[in-house]
Design a protein around this motif. Structure first.
Motif, short mmCIF file in Angstrom:
data_model
loop_
_atom_site.label_atom_id
_atom_site.label_comp_id
_atom_site.label_asym_id
_atom_site.label_seq_id
_atom_site.Cartn_x
_atom_site.Cartn_y
_atom_site.Cartn_z
N GLU A 1 -7.10 5.52 -7.71
CA GLU A 1 -7.67 4.53 -6.78
C GLU A 1 -8.37 3.41 -7.54
O GLU A 1 -8.22 2.24 -7.22
N THR B 1 0.86 -1.18 0.00
CA THR B 1 0.00 0.00 0.00
C THR B 1 0.89 1.22 0.00
O THR B 1 2.00 1.21 0.52
N TYR C 1 -5.73 1.33 -9.43
CA TYR C 1 -5.01 0.46 -8.50
C TYR C 1 -5.86 -0.71 -8.01
O TYR C 1 -5.32 -1.72 -7.59
N SER C 2 -7.17 -0.56 -8.04
CA SER C 2 -8.03 -1.65 -7.59
C SER C 2 -8.19 -2.74 -8.65
O SER C 2 -8.66 -3.83 -8.36
#
Length: 193
Positions: A127, A91, A130-131
């Motif tokens: 976001e 992360t 990245y998911s």
């Protein structure tokens, strides 16, 4: 794209030509690795490995016209190798997700309010990207951030153009879904007052 004569000189062992290649592609390779890896340190490691591999193997490159595809194939393959070694996703802070200033702020978004809006939009896009599964994230990165064609991506990833199109479609669908949900949330918030 860099001139073929520079690539040829690098193949012949010219260190200045290799430096030129390195300086031309370093940030592009870093950006690609960063968007795939989601981690600045891992992306920097990939960059080092990529250019070490290029330096050691460039003399074997038979067609200088495919240098860029070869370079990105090495980048994508090394990212995959890192994932296998790590066996987990790291992360990173939201600040690190907003890394390449070129992607964030253009002259047209230079007013303070516009910069903030652009930054928030970029955060949301990243976001969602990245998911995505790594293969989809890689296609999105190569297509949108590196402006590569579906055929080039197919060559880099070693899969069919249909597979690239499918992964691109899936990625776009996930982005659209995320932003459609955000719009619905905003509309719901308006009715709460």
């Amino acid at each position: 794209m860099i001139e073929e004569s520079i690539i040829e000189k690098a193949k012949e062992g010219d260190k200045q030509a290799f430096r030129t290649i390195f300086h031309y592609y370093e940030q592009k390779v870093f950006s690609t690795a960063y968007f795939i890896m989601k981690d600045r340190q891992h992306a920097e490691d990939v960059v080092q490995e990529v250019f070490l591999k290029v330096y050691l193997k460039i003399h074997k490159l038979q067609n200088n016209k495919v240098f860029e595809i070869w370079l990105y194939r090495i980048t994508v393959n090394l990212c995959s190798s890192f994932f296998r070694k790590l066996n987990k996703f790291s992360t990173s802070s939201i600040d690190e997700k907003i890394m390449v200033e070129d992607f964030l702020i253009s002259e047209k978004f230079s007013l303070p309010d516009n910069i903030l809006i652009r930054k928030e939009f970029q955060e949301k896009v990243m976001e969602v990207v990245y998911s995505l599964p790594v293969k989809h994230r890689t296609v999105i990165t190569l297509y949108y951030y590196n402006n590569m064609s579906i055929k080039e991506i197919s060559n880099i990833m070693g899969c069919s153009e249909g597979t690239v199109k499918s992964r691109l479609f899936y990625g776009k669908k996930e982005l659209k879904k995320a932003f459609d949900m955000e719009e619905e949330d905003k509309e719901d918030a308006i009715y709460e007052f």
